[in-house]
Design a protein around this motif. Structure first.
Motif, mmCIF file in Angstrom:
data_model
loop_
_atom_site.group_PDB
_atom_site.id
_atom_site.type_symbol
_atom_site.label_atom_id
_atom_site.label_comp_id
_atom_site.label_asym_id
_atom_site.label_seq_id
_atom_site.Cartn_x
_atom_site.Cartn_y
_atom_site.Cartn_z
ATOM 1 N N SER A 64 0.441 0.340 4.090
ATOM 2 C CA SER A 64 -0.165 0.283 5.421
ATOM 3 C C SER A 64 -0.271 -1.156 5.920
ATOM 4 O O SER A 64 0.032 -1.443 7.085
ATOM 5 C CB SER A 64 -1.554 0.931 5.394
ATOM 6 O OG SER A 64 -2.182 0.846 6.653
ATOM 7 N N ASP A 65 -0.680 -2.077 5.052
ATOM 8 C CA ASP A 65 -0.776 -3.485 5.454
ATOM 9 C C ASP A 65 0.600 -4.049 5.824
ATOM 10 O O ASP A 65 0.743 -4.787 6.804
ATOM 11 C CB ASP A 65 -1.391 -4.320 4.330
ATOM 12 C CG ASP A 65 -2.915 -4.297 4.360
ATOM 13 O OD1 ASP A 65 -3.481 -3.861 5.380
ATOM 14 O OD2 ASP A 65 -3.532 -4.712 3.361
ATOM 15 N N ARG A 66 1.621 -3.703 5.048
ATOM 16 C CA ARG A 66 2.959 -4.226 5.321
ATOM 17 C C ARG A 66 3.509 -3.675 6.635
ATOM 18 O O ARG A 66 4.089 -4.423 7.441
ATOM 19 C CB ARG A 66 3.893 -3.890 4.163
ATOM 20 C CG ARG A 66 3.610 -4.701 2.902
ATOM 21 C CD ARG A 66 4.585 -4.386 1.792
ATOM 22 N NE ARG A 66 4.327 -5.212 0.616
ATOM 23 C CZ ARG A 66 4.995 -5.115 -0.528
ATOM 24 N NH1 ARG A 66 5.989 -4.217 -0.641
ATOM 25 N NH2 ARG A 66 4.714 -5.892 -1.547
ATOM 26 N N LEU A 67 3.346 -2.376 6.852
ATOM 27 C CA LEU A 67 3.819 -1.780 8.094
ATOM 28 C C LEU A 67 3.036 -2.303 9.294
ATOM 29 O O LEU A 67 3.600 -2.498 10.375
ATOM 30 C CB LEU A 67 3.714 -0.258 8.017
ATOM 31 C CG LEU A 67 4.713 0.447 7.090
ATOM 32 C CD1 LEU A 67 4.411 1.936 7.014
ATOM 33 C CD2 LEU A 67 6.138 0.222 7.574
ATOM 34 N N THR A 68 1.738 -2.533 9.087
ATOM 35 C CA THR A 68 0.914 -3.089 10.166
ATOM 36 C C THR A 68 1.378 -4.486 10.537
ATOM 37 O O THR A 68 1.462 -4.839 11.726
ATOM 38 C CB THR A 68 -0.569 -3.113 9.754
ATOM 39 O OG1 THR A 68 -1.013 -1.774 9.524
ATOM 40 C CG2 THR A 68 -1.438 -3.735 10.840
ATOM 41 N N ALA A 69 1.705 -5.301 9.533
ATOM 42 C CA ALA A 69 2.168 -6.662 9.795
ATOM 43 C C ALA A 69 3.497 -6.665 10.549
ATOM 44 O O ALA A 69 3.743 -7.534 11.398
ATOM 45 C CB ALA A 69 2.311 -7.431 8.479
ATOM 46 N N ARG A 70 4.345 -5.691 10.251
ATOM 47 C CA ARG A 70 5.684 -5.665 10.859
ATOM 48 C C ARG A 70 5.705 -4.931 12.202
ATOM 49 O O ARG A 70 6.401 -5.359 13.138
ATOM 50 C CB ARG A 70 6.672 -4.992 9.911
ATOM 51 C CG ARG A 70 6.985 -5.795 8.659
ATOM 52 C CD ARG A 70 8.028 -5.084 7.813
ATOM 53 N NE ARG A 70 8.304 -5.812 6.586
ATOM 54 C CZ ARG A 70 9.194 -5.424 5.662
ATOM 55 N NH1 ARG A 70 9.882 -4.304 5.851
ATOM 56 N NH2 ARG A 70 9.389 -6.142 4.574
#
Length: 409
Positions: free
Chosen positions: A280-286
């Motif tokens: 979730s954090d990675r997708l949110t950042a991207r």
């Protein structure tokens, strides 16, 4: 090790002890029911009494953590619930058990909102979902360890001793927490300016003006968040309150078989928490929070719903047990995302908002605990009562897709 990571170690220990204490009664359930002569419907009230007390005091616990700091509030919370964990091992009948479990729930309320308030102060925004994933993974570690530790203790000394042993662990945690933790990173001696700068990039302002409840309740996002977590809890609380009884009485598993199959869902849940938080954090950042939160959280809920439907239709205990494991992994991918959304939407009032969200969840836990016991007695089996749980889980996924994680409350 960075100081915020040391804090996460302490919160990991908190989550582990919390669920050791909470799951202990579920593991001991068949023995307690046999000794005290408790029917399935009355046992539903026993596990629901905890959820009722928990729900009533969730918001006060979160508000206090925001206002007074997690150092004092979590210390009070853990001492309280440790006392009532021990008292659970002293009850002699249904009435006493109902009272003690209600007070236990009331005492434990605010533990995770308090931890969330600490994360809001100590972690930048792009690390919060992962931090929540670690926190909730720790709760699954406690759930895994509970049957492994409780069953041998029960066989050797009876079910009551296990509650006294686990109560001591909470007291030890309180001492360490109160000595080490500080409510603001800048208050912690030894923390570097570099880490303070990193934390400050996403930390809420130190001033606390109180949760604007009237304004929040006028926003659709607030109610969607609460209903999403309420519907999710219908499915999730089954694993915490009924799973061990379900495996033994619903499928005739031995105590040793139950110990294995009741642990595996929480092993996969621990993995799901970390995977869900990191992804979730990675997708949110991207791609931004809408995709980062929705893609992971809603998918997990739909996996949980589909798996519970398979369990309800299963013809063999192996199929049911495997589907239960997959379902809980899906539900736990959702969990850190939901709490990260509460942080995103709540800002400096993250403790209060997450407390409101978890209060809504615990009302779902209360309802499903009571309803499940009565449905077991009405239908004469443990399969049919799973259909409404699967339905509510799917509803939670649909509602989550309609929440805008950028709409501050």
């Amino acid at each position: 090790m960075l100081y915020r990571h040391r804090l996460l170690v302490l919160l990991f220990a908190l989550g582990t002890v919390t669920y050791l204490d909470r799951i202990c009664i579920s593991v001991a359930g068949p023995r307690i029911q046999a000794e005290l002569g408790i029917s399935p419907s009355n046992w539903g009230w026993v596990v629901a009494s905890f959820a009722f007390g928990y729900a009533l005091f969730e918001i006060p616990g979160g508000v206090m953590a925001d206002r007074f700091g997690a150092r004092r509030v979590l210390t009070r919370i853990v001492i309280w619930w440790s006392a009532f964990t021990s008292l659970t091992g002293m009850v002699s009948g249904l009435g006493g058990l109902l009272v003690v479990r209600f007070l236990f729930g009331a005492g434990e309320a605010g533990a995770f909102p308090g931890a969330t308030s600490a994360i809001a102060r100590w972690f930048p925004g792009n690390e919060r979902s992962r931090a929540q994933g670690v926190l909730w993974m720790s709760s699954r570690v406690g759930a895994v360890l509970s049957p492994i530790l409780v069953v041998p203790l029960q066989r050797a000394y009876g079910w009551r001793v296990s509650f006294h042993v686990f109560a001591l662990l909470g007291i030890v945690w309180c001492v360490v927490w109160f000595i080490w933790y500080r409510d603001r990173p800048e208050q912690k001696r030894g923390i570097t300016p570099e880490e303070l700068a990193t934390i400050g990039a996403g930390a809420p302002a130190p001033e606390h003006a109180g949760m604007p409840w009237r304004a929040a309740m006028r926003k659709a996002t607030f109610w969607k968040l609460l209903f999403m977590f309420h519907a999710y809890a219908w499915a999730a609380y089954f694993y915490l309150s009924w799973l061990h009884t379900y495996l033994q009485k619903g499928w005739g598993m031995s105590e040793d078989q139950m110990r294995v199959w009741s642990s595996l869902p929480f092993v996969l849940g621990a993995i799901g928490n970390i995977a869900g938080g990191v992804l979730s954090d990675r997708l949110t950042a991207r791609h931004g929070p809408r995709i980062g939160r929705h893609a992971v959280g809603a998918t997990g809920l739909f996996i949980g719903a589909a798996s519970l439907l398979v369990v309800a239709l299963a013809k063999t205990p192996t199929v049911a047990a495997v589907a239960l494991c997959i379902g809980f992994a899906g539900l736990d991918c959702f969990l850190p995302v939901a709490w990260a959304m509460a942080l995103d939407l709540g800002g400096r009032n993250a403790g209060a908002l997450s407390g409101a969200m978890n209060m809504a969840g615990q009302t779902g836990s209360f309802l499903t605990s009571v309803l499940f016991g009565y449905l077991v007695e009405h239908f004469g089996n443990y399969q049919t009562p799973l259909f409404p749980l699967a339905f509510m889980c799917a509803v939670s996924g649909i509602v989550m897709l309609r929440i805008d994680p950028t709409a501050k409350i």
